[in-house]
Design a protein around this motif. Structure first.
Motif, PDB file in Angstrom:
ATOM      1  N   THR A  46      39.502  47.065  50.903  1.00  0.00           N
ATOM      2  CA  THR A  46      39.225  46.685  49.420  1.00  0.00           C
ATOM      3  C   THR A  46      40.306  45.695  49.036  1.00  0.00           C
ATOM      4  OG1 THR A  46      38.914  47.155  47.110  1.00  0.00           O
ATOM      5  CG2 THR A  46      40.457  48.558  48.238  1.00  0.00           C
ATOM      6  N   THR A  48      41.978  42.932  45.725  1.00  0.00           N
ATOM      7  CA  THR A  48      41.970  42.486  44.658  1.00  0.00           C
ATOM      8  C   THR A  48      42.377  41.084  44.360  1.00  0.00           C
ATOM      9  OG1 THR A  48      41.875  44.563  43.582  1.00  0.00           O
ATOM     10  CG2 THR A  48      42.501  42.736  42.254  1.00  0.00           C
ATOM     11  N   HIS A  54      47.093  35.339  42.133  1.00  0.00           N
ATOM     12  CA  HIS A  54      46.764  34.885  43.708  1.00  0.00           C
ATOM     13  C   HIS A  54      46.068  33.617  43.270  1.00  0.00           C
ATOM     14  CE1 HIS A  54      46.366  39.572  43.787  1.00  0.00           C
ATOM     15  NE2 HIS A  54      46.842  39.162  44.865  1.00  0.00           N
ATOM     16  N   THR A 131      37.447  42.390  42.413  1.00  0.00           N
ATOM     17  CA  THR A 131      37.950  43.130  43.452  1.00  0.00           C
ATOM     18  C   THR A 131      36.506  43.355  44.310  1.00  0.00           C
ATOM     19  OG1 THR A 131      39.588  44.531  42.185  1.00  0.00           O
ATOM     20  CG2 THR A 131      38.337  45.883  43.840  1.00  0.00           C
ATOM     21  N   ASP A 211      49.824  38.068  55.304  1.00  0.00           N
ATOM     22  CA  ASP A 211      51.551  37.934  54.695  1.00  0.00           C
ATOM     23  C   ASP A 211      52.199  37.275  55.540  1.00  0.00           C
ATOM     24  OD1 ASP A 211      50.763  39.518  52.372  1.00  0.00           O
ATOM     25  OD2 ASP A 211      51.264  41.224  53.394  1.00  0.00           O
ATOM     26  N   HIS A 309      54.321  42.382  45.736  1.00  0.00           N
ATOM     27  CA  HIS A 309      54.286  42.164  44.472  1.00  0.00           C
ATOM     28  C   HIS A 309      55.513  43.335  44.083  1.00  0.00           C
ATOM     29  CE1 HIS A 309      50.399  40.477  43.834  1.00  0.00           C
ATOM     30  NE2 HIS A 309      50.058  41.119  45.334  1.00  0.00           N
ATOM     31  N   PHE A 310      55.982  43.025  42.752  1.00  0.00           N
ATOM     32  CA  PHE A 310      56.886  43.816  42.278  1.00  0.00           C
ATOM     33  C   PHE A 310      58.502  44.103  42.823  1.00  0.00           C
ATOM     34  CE2 PHE A 310      52.607  46.326  41.514  1.00  0.00           C
ATOM     35  CZ  PHE A 310      52.431  46.030  40.527  1.00  0.00           C
TER      36      PHE A 310
ATOM     37  N   MET B   1      48.282  45.110  52.117  1.00  0.00           N
ATOM     38  CA  MET B   1      49.372  45.750  51.187  1.00  0.00           C
ATOM     39  C   MET B   1      50.709  45.547  51.687  1.00  0.00           C
ATOM     40  SD  MET B   1      49.442  49.560  49.279  1.00  0.00           S
ATOM     41  CE  MET B   1      47.587  49.330  49.082  1.00  0.00           C
ATOM     42  N   LEU B  88      40.967  53.039  45.473  1.00  0.00           N
ATOM     43  CA  LEU B  88      41.633  52.525  44.095  1.00  0.00           C
ATOM     44  C   LEU B  88      42.286  51.220  44.180  1.00  0.00           C
ATOM     45  CD1 LEU B  88      42.345  53.347  41.320  1.00  0.00           C
ATOM     46  CD2 LEU B  88      44.106  54.532  42.161  1.00  0.00           C
ATOM     47  N   ALA B  89      41.771  50.257  43.300  1.00  0.00           N
ATOM     48  CA  ALA B  89      42.356  48.915  43.268  1.00  0.00           C
ATOM     49  C   ALA B  89      42.975  48.924  42.031  1.00  0.00           C
ATOM     50  CB  ALA B  89      41.304  47.981  43.258  1.00  0.00           C
ATOM     51  N   GLY B 121      43.044  51.125  49.248  1.00  0.00           N
ATOM     52  CA  GLY B 121      43.269  50.626  47.946  1.00  0.00           C
ATOM     53  C   GLY B 121      43.762  49.352  48.023  1.00  0.00           C
ATOM     54  N   ASP B 122      44.410  48.735  46.868  1.00  0.00           N
ATOM     55  CA  ASP B 122      45.027  47.717  46.788  1.00  0.00           C
ATOM     56  C   ASP B 122      45.663  47.668  45.508  1.00  0.00           C
ATOM     57  OD1 ASP B 122      45.945  45.087  47.673  1.00  0.00           O
ATOM     58  OD2 ASP B 122      44.394  43.879  47.079  1.00  0.00           O
ATOM     59  N   THR B 123      46.962  47.346  45.546  1.00  0.00           N
ATOM     60  CA  THR B 123      47.926  47.211  44.406  1.00  0.00           C
ATOM     61  C   THR B 123      48.253  45.765  44.144  1.00  0.00           C
ATOM     62  OG1 THR B 123      48.684  49.234  45.128  1.00  0.00           O
ATOM     63  CG2 THR B 123      49.815  48.261  43.211  1.00  0.00           C
ATOM     64  N   THR B 124      47.930  45.360  42.892  1.00  0.00           N
ATOM     65  CA  THR B 124      48.302  43.862  42.667  1.00  0.00           C
ATOM     66  C   THR B 124      49.138  43.924  41.090  1.00  0.00           C
ATOM     67  OG1 THR B 124      46.383  43.600  41.932  1.00  0.00           O
ATOM     68  CG2 THR B 124      46.545  43.073  44.105  1.00  0.00           C
TER      69      THR B 124
END
Lengths: 311, 311
Positions: A46, A48, A54, A131, A211, A309-310, B1, B88-89, B121-124
């Motif tokens: 998955t 997003t 993005h 997503t 990346d 990110h972050f 990720m 979980l995104a 999952g993905d975290t953005t």
């Protein structure tokens, strides 16, 4: 999903009964129902994409639809999996019919190219957030993992490196002759599904380059507990990327720029003759941890990381 | 990720190797790898929750984590599927460690209760948007569909109706004795997994009540090409909901309020003795299209719809 939302999606995504035989029930019930062939595993990924993170609000919606699906299919390619189904969770600030039509055309166009059905989803109102979950099959035990690189393996890539990075720079104002191919790779990457399938039983480890080669290869190195040395002169570069490096001196760009969505994989030397067309060997797996780059005999430790990110 | 994101997720979601035997590879590669038992189908569903649409910024993050997973598992329950994996995104405006810790506790707590692994999952970064995809198994051909209701079937529900609707009203300022059970049903719904499994081979059609009994039953009626009459006096109501109706005259509330996440299903009369504990028959499937409500002998056509985005 409420009826009006379903009608909306149905209109633009041209929904009909799923075409792929593994998809036995598509959109319209509480769940979709899928079947797998015997002795196969389901590969699930998955990703997003978020507006202003993005992509920007003025992105071409057809290219966005294409890219959203492509980045997910690319993860399946990197496992050697064959895609057959996706879900799409669309959070939209408003219903803009021409935007949705173009977005759906890009998404569904690529899905049909790979015989992938849109089998479920959710549509909600809110800040533009997209997503996808993509699903594919791989024969039991034959998936290409990040953790299986062996000392002595050659490190190879499909296609060219740095085109998407150059495309981003062109979007940001860099002037370049013949910019179309770099822009196309940035805006509409082609998931390397056929190459991933061809690498089953040949490659030891594989990842897709989202990346940048250095950052993504590092995942292979860490999970396989090995190191690597890349031969810079072997990097497959387009004429435009070579020109960019000559003009700017930015030789690191094809190593650190993301979004190429080529595959990076490691392969025992005896299998190199079996590689799919268009693959190039760019380095070797070594026992010493870390990533090194050999530039015409000058070897330097390469520390650059990809986007986080972050951080 | 990227690595920093993975560390973030790992820390709060207590990731380890998947526990369920169907989940052969979890987070950390390009895809997760799942296996299904022979002669089973995979049921797949996805739902998104968006800040300021599905919840407000001051929501209890532990309850939010629970509810996000619960609404997805509820869709599996409505198919008679047994959950085993979720992705979980997470799109987060910032890293708020105490918020993440509480959110993860709510999410993982419910996942463990149902032996479900978080496999990807993905975290953005971006506006707070949460998308789950849930996966479960159902023996081939035994899923509970919306399209299989038959004339003469009794219409039944698990649990009580209107508690979540009352919980929403309490949150909005309605004063009520003993509000905890209604608030709990609104904030932390319990997916009816066991009931869904028990209904295989008994129920003809099934759906979960996310948009209100009337709106969700209407999906069954449309997809089964039948109609229905509900007996209002048979609706299972808590003392608090009965009090609310007595005080306000708002007898439609338990029919139109969403978020109960009970199951609504249809069943041939001869199977009623086999129903799981806590189920109540509230009406009958009829050949005449449309939805009617019988209130002590007064039959009226019921037009109300559930919540629709963009309408």
């Amino acid at each position: 999903m409420a009826l009006a939302e379903f009608d909306l999606i149905k209109r633009y995504f041209a929904l009909h009964k799923p075409q792929h035989p593994f998809n036995q029930l598509g959109i319209g019930d509480d769940c979709a129902l899928l079947s797998l062939p015997a002795n196969h595993q389901l590969a699930v990924t998955t990703d997003t994409m978020v507006e202003n993170v993005h992509f920007f609000a003025d992105v071409d919606p057809q290219q966005l639809g294409h890219k959203l699906l492509a980045v997910n299919l690319s993860d399946l390619a990197a496992m050697g999996a064959e895609p057959f189904a996706v879900t799409l969770a669309l959070t939209l600030p408003k219903v803009d019919e021409s935007w949705l039509q173009a977005f759906a055309a890009g998404f569904i166009g690529l899905a049909q190219q790979f015989h992938v059905d849109l089998i479920g989803g959710d549509t909600t109102s809110g800040p533009l957030t997209l997503t996808v979950q993509a699903m594919g099959t791989v024969p039991q035990g034959r998936a290409l993992l990040r953790s299986e690189a062996k000392v002595g393996d050659l490190i190879c890539v499909t296609g060219e490196l740095g085109n998407a990075g150059l495309g981003l720079k062109i979007n940001q104002g860099y002037a370049c002759n013949d910019p179309e191919s770099a822009l196309a790779r940035f805006n509409q990457p082609q998931p390397r599904i056929a190459e991933g399938l061809a690498l089953r039983g040949i490659a030891n480890a594989c990842i897709d380059i989202s990346d940048g080669l250095a950052a993504d290869l590092r995942h292979i190195l860490q999970q396989s507990q090995v190191g690597a040395c890349l031969d810079w002169q072997q990097l497959p570069l387009s004429a435009q990327v070579s020109d960019y490096i000559e003009q700017t001196g930015d030789w690191r760009m094809p190593l650190i720029a993301g979004d190429d969505y080529e595959l990076c994989f490691t392969v025992p030397a005896e299998f190199v003759p079996k590689l799919p067309v268009g693959c190039q060997c760019v380095g070797v797996i070594e026992a010493e941890p870390g990533l090194r780059v050999d530039r015409a005999g000058m070897i330097e430790v390469f520390e650059a990381k990809g986007f986080e990110h972050f951080s």
